[in-house]
Design an enzyme around this catalytic site. Sequence first.
Site, PDB file in Angstrom:
ATOM      1  N   CYS A  69       0.830  -1.111  -0.003  1.00  0.00           N
ATOM      2  CA  CYS A  69       0.005  -0.048   0.029  1.00  0.00           C
ATOM      3  C   CYS A  69       1.026   1.276   0.012  1.00  0.00           C
ATOM      4  O   CYS A  69       1.484   1.590   0.959  1.00  0.00           O
ATOM      5  CB  CYS A  69      -0.959   0.084   1.297  1.00  0.00           C
ATOM      6  SG  CYS A  69      -1.877   1.290   1.438  1.00  0.00           S
ATOM      7  N   CYS A 221      -4.595   5.789  -5.171  1.00  0.00           N
ATOM      8  CA  CYS A 221      -4.108   4.500  -4.463  1.00  0.00           C
ATOM      9  C   CYS A 221      -2.649   4.928  -4.724  1.00  0.00           C
ATOM     10  O   CYS A 221      -2.195   4.871  -6.094  1.00  0.00           O
ATOM     11  CB  CYS A 221      -4.796   3.527  -5.436  1.00  0.00           C
ATOM     12  SG  CYS A 221      -3.985   1.901  -5.275  1.00  0.00           S
TER      13      CYS A 221
END
Length: 317
Positions: A69, A221
Amino acid sequence: MKVTLEKVHGSMNTFYMVEGLERNDYAELAMQLCDRDTSVDGLLVILPSQTAHAKIRVFNRDGSEASMCGNGLRCVARYVCEKEGIREAVIETMKADLKVKKEETLTDGIEMYSVEISPISFRLEDLPMEYAELEEMILQPISEISEEILFSAVAVPNPHLIGIVPEEIQKDSTHQHFWAEKFNGQNAYFADGVNVSYVTKLEQGIFVRTFERGVGFTNACGTAMTASALISCIAGIVPFGEVTVYNPGGMVKCTVTETAGAYQLLLTGNATRISSHEYQWEKESQESDFLSSRKFEEQQQYEKFINGISGIVDQFA
Ligand SMILES: N[C@H](CCC[C@H](N)C(=O)O)C(=O)O
């Protein structure tokens, strides 16, 4: 034991981040926290590491665990660097120990961090993805979708499907929403789902919107923006080097370099703490009666913890 719970964001991709809590049900905790606070995209868990300053585990809002992430790693980087009083650190992720670094603070006090995004693989089996016996998919149409949109599949190491689209398709997200839902439901191509990004060239840099696996559309993202910058460099849309990537949550810089046939990716952007809270997790009762009533005792403690957390979440939300 002392548990630190923070609400943080990187490019408005917002998470709860918890340190000091060693449990085996983070997926459940992620789902419960995200249900209580719908502004949050997932849970970042900071754990001790044998090989790095700390270890990160990433859980999406639906409880699924991801191998990486980018926006979350910047937030963990900030937490670890400030806690240890250092400007550079190494954070253990599921597939690699990655270097992170504090960058110059922006004028309005926004803390900036850069993080390595690695490992990188174009092999479809590393996503996983199955399509027409291909081993790789780089700038190719997916005939079921369109003959105009060129798609690329890359694992960094979480899975990304990236389409280069004209402005009119970028402006209306229904096309992306339809295919992202399909590829994250019962489908023959992505056994574990996939993050789906549509990329459009801008005067300066690119614009990326992502439908995240396990979450849905998010403001940004990090791994998707970086993977999209890589694909845009390979496609010749932007030059290799520092790529400015805009997204609904703001802007990041992605540095794409190639050395001896291998790519290196660096993601630089904000790491913002929204709130921070210390929580005392009661010491477990004596070993003797704890083992006998472990399930009940732990369940009772867990309920109390979740209620405590939800009280905190309500303050944070
Ligand atoms: N939804 C992603 C994980 C979060 C990645 C994203 N928030 C980022 O900043 O890279 C996945 O399931 O692979």
